[in-house]
Design an enzyme around this catalytic site. Structure first.
Site, mmCIF file in Angstrom:
data_model
loop_
_atom_site.group_PDB
_atom_site.id
_atom_site.type_symbol
_atom_site.label_atom_id
_atom_site.label_comp_id
_atom_site.label_asym_id
_atom_site.label_seq_id
_atom_site.Cartn_x
_atom_site.Cartn_y
_atom_site.Cartn_z
ATOM 1 C CB SER A 114 114.632 126.395 47.961
ATOM 2 O OG SER A 114 113.023 125.218 47.890
ATOM 3 N N GLY A 115 114.146 123.033 48.885
ATOM 4 C CA GLY A 115 114.089 121.627 48.603
ATOM 5 C C GLY A 115 113.146 121.676 47.373
ATOM 6 N N GLY A 165 123.199 135.036 38.828
ATOM 7 C CA GLY A 165 122.799 133.990 39.085
ATOM 8 C C GLY A 165 124.173 133.928 40.244
ATOM 9 C CB CYS A 170 122.358 140.515 39.051
ATOM 10 S SG CYS A 170 123.659 140.580 40.139
#
Length: 613
Positions: free
Chosen positions: A377-378, A78, A2
């Site tokens: 994601s890496g 988060g 958010c």
């Protein structure tokens, strides 16, 4: 995920400031396209834009709890990945829940434990609690700084927001950048707490900031600490694997479509393969997405940074892990589009000058958002496991500066070549970098008996995990949230970071290669091609049409001689780059053009007051 914002003013009733609060909140609309909400109570005003991920109908904000002594209100951005366990603990302690959201768990956690709730959270988060029982604002940021958080002290309180634009929407905040802000902008040192904008600060990672009538106080609840690592190689590899499986399982939890970002490198491939295994147990397939550039695979030219194109490795992983895969192919026109450049600058609030790598990330995320709301994601594995080339570069290891600057200067030259010489002399950037480096390494603890090499590598790791990674995490957050996409970063789980940070360098590179622990811990789920692949950075277009477009845009800028950018950029240097007979081919020259164009757009969009004296 958010966007949050707010205002505390102890000298007024903010119930009369709804127009200003609305303006601050609406700057966060891209971060939260699904819902909006505001709340005021005496000296406090909170705003929220929501991207609904968990408990879609029940997680509306600001979220409040009435107590006998006053209202406690929360705005939260988060994800808390251990919210299920915390909910059980809080239920056992007598709390009753009305939603299934992690937001309510954080609010109830604050009621139970105060600001010590921060130590109990596993996740990425930035949140603010107005505690009406004590007329106190509490701001908390996650340990690694995955979610951004800014505040701006005022004479009678504070402004705050997920991004500077939310703070700058309040007339109390001056859009001013001093010489010190430009020093931070033109170097790559990421000073903790520094926000470039004068008077504004970051809530530092792992920190609680408390505001009350007596002022502002900070408390560090987490920092990267040196500890002995007693485990042998086999135990370390097994522990890394166990942590990764638990982290990926937790971070796949969502009530919306999710996917993975796949580059064909070790990091994203391992994460995608583990996610595919976890979802297969539930009878699902993972979706994966990769960025590519038109004609790049067929016309790829190897260089010192990138020995191979990504796409063949991406497809190997997609086949091996049986993902539902899609390549997002971008052309030079889209990458150089001034409208895209403007969206990037607005998203970052600053002219970072990362050029096509920012534009391609934004365009990738925008395309993914048509299919998914959450992506894994890496990002950050190179910082955690020691994957960058500078970790194996003797000059970078021994340099009395940030190691990435050694490699950067070697490959890209001086990023400030396009700037006015009198300005760069006045800013004295080498001295600023030197001071920043001394400060950054001063607190790194050395184990008793640790060899010089091990301590040198510990310092390198510490610098990457406390400085370098924050720039990449901020870039990832801004580009993704600009299109309403939540990107999660499993390799930033603090348990993994703490464990691997304290593993000796001889373990991290036991086979003489980068990221030995990660490679060995995930060997069974990787195609052999990826297992053997050498580290390759985030891709950059090699299409000469991109450089030609940059030159054309620079010529248009030069046709506006009164533009304020020329208070910063040297006209003659920019003209030489723009009118060069052949397309600009070197990365350094391209980056100079990109920096000048970004600066010009930033000045147009934000109209900052530059105080250079």
């Amino acid at each position: 995920m958010c966007g949050i914002t707010g205002w505390v003013s102890y000298d007024r009733d903010l119930g009369t400031e709804s127009a200003t609060l609305d303006a601050m909140t609406e700057t966060m609309a891209c971060r939260g396209p699904d819902d909006r909400g505001t709340w005021t109570g005496g000296p406090a005003a909170l705003g929220h834009r929501r991207l609904a991920i968990i408990d879609l109908p029940g997680g509306r904000q600001p979220m409040t709890a009435a107590t006998p002594d006053g209202t406690v209100a929360l705005v939260y951005s988060g994800e808390t990945y251990n919210f299920t366990e915390l909910r059980r603990d809080l239920t056992a302690a007598g709390h009753r829940f009305t939603t299934d959201s992690d937001t309510e768990v954080v609010l109830r956690g604050y009621l139970q434990w105060g600001d010590s709730v921060a130590e109990r959270l596993n996740g990425m988060y930035a949140f603010a609690v107005w505690d009406g029982r004590h007329d106190r604002l509490v701001m908390v940021r996650d340990r690694m700084g995955i979610k951004p958080f800014y505040y701006y002290p005022t004479p009678d309180g504070v402004l705050f927001g997920s991004e500077p634009k939310a703070v700058l929407a309040n007339p109390l905040a001056r859009r001013r950048v001093t010489a010190d802000g430009l020093r931070e902008l033109f170097t790559f040192v990421m000073t903790p707490g520094h926000a470039v904008w004068d008077g504004m600060r970051e809530v530092e990672p792992g920190t609680v900031v408390t505001v009350d009538r007596s002022g502002i106080r900070t408390r560090v609840y987490w920092r990267l600490e040196t500890r002995p690592h007693p485990d042998d190689r086999d135990t370390t590899v097994a522990t890394v694997r166990g942590l990764l499986e638990d982290i990926v399982r937790r971070q796949l939890v969502a009530d919306v479509p999710r996917c993975t970002l796949l580059s064909g490198g070790l990091d994203s491939s391992a994460m995608t393969a583990l996610a595919a295994r976890e979802l297969a147990r539930r009878g699902e397939r993972v979706r994966s997405f990769a960025v590519d550039f038109a004609g790049q695979s067929e016309n790829f030219v190897a260089d010192e940074l990138r020995a191979t194109p990504d796409t063949p490795y991406v497809h190997d992983v997609a086949r091996s892990a049986d993902t539902e895969h899609q390549d997002i192919v971008l052309d030079a026109h889209a990458l150089a589009d001034p409208e895209i450049r403007a969206k990037v600058v607005r998203a970052r609030d600053l002219p970072m000058g990362f050029g096509d790598m920012d534009a391609s990330l934004y365009l990738l995320f925008r395309s993914i958002r048509d299919h998914s709301t959450v992506a894994l994601s890496g990002e950050s594995a190179d910082e955690v496991f020691g994957g960058y080339q500078q970790f194996f570069d003797e000059e970078a290891r021994r340099a009395d500066t940030f190691p990435w600057l050694v490699r950067h200067a070697r490959h890209f030259g001086d990023d400030t070549d396009v700037m006015r010489p009198d300005l760069t002399r006045a800013l004295n950037l080498p001295a600023y970098v030197a001071d920043a480096h001394r400060s950054a390494v001063a607190g790194v603890e050395r184990l008793e008996g640790e060899s010089d090499l091990e301590f040198r590598m510990r310092r390198m790791s510490h610098l990457h995990l406390t400085r370098f990674v924050r720039a990449l995490l901020d870039r990832k957050d801004r580009m993704s949230m600009a299109v309403g996409l939540e990107v999660r970063v499993p390799f930033c789980d603090h348990r993994l970071v703490e464990y691997v940070y304290n593993a000796p360098w001889e373990l991290k590179s036991f086979d003489g290669r980068e990221k030995s622990l990660l490679r060995e811990a995930t060997a069974d789920v990787l195609p052999r091609s990826v297992y053997d692949r050498v580290k390759s950075p985030y891709p950059s277009t090699q299409d000469p049409k991109y450089a030609l477009a940059l030159q054309d845009h620079a010529k248009e800028l030069l046709a506006r001689p009164g533009h304020p950018v020329f208070d910063l950029v040297d006209r003659e240097r920019l003209s030489r780059a723009a009118h060069h007979d052949a397309p600009v081919s070197t990365q350094a020259a391209r980056r100079g053009l990109e920096k000048a164009l970004d600066l010009a757009l930033w000045l147009d969009l934000y109209q900052p007051e530059l105080v250079l004296g």
